[in-house]
Design a protein around this motif. Structure first.
Motif, PDB file in Angstrom:
ATOM      1  N   TYR A 162       1.267   3.822  -3.267  1.00  0.00           N
ATOM      2  CA  TYR A 162       0.862   5.232  -3.149  1.00  0.00           C
ATOM      3  C   TYR A 162       2.029   6.167  -3.426  1.00  0.00           C
ATOM      4  O   TYR A 162       1.861   7.213  -4.063  1.00  0.00           O
ATOM      5  CB  TYR A 162       0.298   5.503  -1.756  1.00  0.00           C
ATOM      6  CG  TYR A 162      -0.267   6.897  -1.612  1.00  0.00           C
ATOM      7  CD1 TYR A 162      -1.500   7.228  -2.165  1.00  0.00           C
ATOM      8  CD2 TYR A 162       0.447   7.901  -0.957  1.00  0.00           C
ATOM      9  CE1 TYR A 162      -2.022   8.503  -2.063  1.00  0.00           C
ATOM     10  CE2 TYR A 162      -0.063   9.192  -0.857  1.00  0.00           C
ATOM     11  CZ  TYR A 162      -1.294   9.478  -1.397  1.00  0.00           C
ATOM     12  OH  TYR A 162      -1.791  10.751  -1.306  1.00  0.00           O
ATOM     13  N   THR A 204      -3.425   4.082  -7.226  1.00  0.00           N
ATOM     14  CA  THR A 204      -2.980   3.175  -6.163  1.00  0.00           C
ATOM     15  C   THR A 204      -3.906   1.976  -6.054  1.00  0.00           C
ATOM     16  O   THR A 204      -3.457   0.821  -5.965  1.00  0.00           O
ATOM     17  CB  THR A 204      -2.924   3.901  -4.812  1.00  0.00           C
ATOM     18  OG1 THR A 204      -1.962   4.962  -4.877  1.00  0.00           O
ATOM     19  CG2 THR A 204      -2.518   2.945  -3.698  1.00  0.00           C
ATOM     20  N   THR A 245       0.824  -1.210   0.000  1.00  0.00           N
ATOM     21  CA  THR A 245       0.000   0.000   0.000  1.00  0.00           C
ATOM     22  C   THR A 245       0.856   1.257   0.000  1.00  0.00           C
ATOM     23  O   THR A 245       0.621   2.187  -0.786  1.00  0.00           O
ATOM     24  CB  THR A 245      -0.934   0.018   1.226  1.00  0.00           C
ATOM     25  OG1 THR A 245      -1.708  -1.182   1.244  1.00  0.00           O
ATOM     26  CG2 THR A 245      -1.855   1.226   1.188  1.00  0.00           C
ATOM     27  N   THR A 252       2.000   8.835  -6.454  1.00  0.00           N
ATOM     28  CA  THR A 252       2.188  10.270  -6.205  1.00  0.00           C
ATOM     29  C   THR A 252       3.248  10.848  -7.126  1.00  0.00           C
ATOM     30  O   THR A 252       3.089  11.951  -7.677  1.00  0.00           O
ATOM     31  CB  THR A 252       2.586  10.515  -4.738  1.00  0.00           C
ATOM     32  OG1 THR A 252       1.578   9.975  -3.878  1.00  0.00           O
ATOM     33  CG2 THR A 252       2.722  12.000  -4.458  1.00  0.00           C
ATOM     34  N   ILE A 279      -5.045   8.250  -5.562  1.00  0.00           N
ATOM     35  CA  ILE A 279      -5.982   7.323  -4.910  1.00  0.00           C
ATOM     36  C   ILE A 279      -6.485   6.289  -5.909  1.00  0.00           C
ATOM     37  O   ILE A 279      -6.549   5.083  -5.613  1.00  0.00           O
ATOM     38  CB  ILE A 279      -7.159   8.091  -4.296  1.00  0.00           C
ATOM     39  CG1 ILE A 279      -6.664   8.989  -3.163  1.00  0.00           C
ATOM     40  CG2 ILE A 279      -8.226   7.123  -3.781  1.00  0.00           C
ATOM     41  CD1 ILE A 279      -7.740   9.823  -2.520  1.00  0.00           C
TER      42      ILE A 279
END
Length: 225
Positions: free
Chosen positions: A15, A36, A11, A19, A33
């Protein structure tokens, strides 16, 4: 133990990479979001790791949503001067947005003949995730399903928001920020910050106010509808 570390690391890493990609390609559909979630789904399918095993590690991030909810009090205090100046306008917009979001969700879901659990899970879709999951639990929805609806709503709001601003010809920075905060919660707030600091601040405040008001209104409106 390995599965717990797997969920945690996957996770966080997904992410982080998402980003970086968003900074290079700042497009609404590249929202971290969304990317991911898609990346994690792909990894689970390829590695044949069950969702239940993944959640054992990722559950830590869900627990962190509780203190995140309490932390919403910080911006309310920090920007209290802005609230004093535009408080009535914000509350009016938040009230209209909250009621219309709940009512439209219920009637649209029933029009599609969705199961009752899906209907109640859709109700808090326009509220930021930690509050939305709690509301869903209280009114008989499925919190995990609600989280998915929240993400979809946020991404769609951030994509369609600029188009709506052009159509409505909104020039007020307060109105522009409120549009994203009420309709698209955290994802919309990130998009509003790209428009300007005032838009981002107002979006953050209206997002919090929408969550607080929906906590009160959702159970009542669901019973009434």
């Amino acid at each position: 133990m390995q599965m717990i570390l797997f969920g945690l690391v996957l996770t966080l890493f997904a992410y982080f990479v998402a980003t970086l990609l968003y900074r290079r390609v700042p497009r609404p559909w590249m929202n971290p979001i969304l990317t991911t979630a898609l990346a994690i789904m792909a990894v689970l399918v390829v590695s044949r790791v069950s969702y239940a095993d993944y959640v054992r590690g990722a559950q830590v991030y869900t627990w962190l949503l509780q203190p995140a909810t309490v932390a919403f009090a910080v911006p309310l205090y920090r920007y209290r001067q802005l609230l004093r100046r535009y408080g009535l306008a914000m509350l009016a917009g938040v009230a209209a947005g909250s009621v219309s979001a709940v009512v439209s969700s219920v009637y649209f879901a029933r029009w599609l003949h969705l199961a009752p659990a899906v209907v109640t899970s859709l109700v808090p879709r326009s509220v930021t995730t930690p509050i939305a999951m709690d509301i869903s639990r209280v009114i008989g929805g499925v919190p995990v399903m609600t989280a998915v609806f929240v993400i979809v709503t946020g991404v769609l709001g951030s994509v369609m928001g600029p188009f709506v601003l052009r159509v409505l010809r909104l020039r007020s920075r307060v109105a522009r920020g409120a549009l994203f905060g009420v309709a698209a919660h955290g994802v919309g707030t990130a998009r509003a910050l790209e428009l300007g600091p005032r838009e981002g601040t107002v979006s953050s405040l209206t997002m919090i106010l929408t969550g607080l008001l929906t906590v009160v209104l959702a159970p009542f409106l669901v019973r009434m509808l």
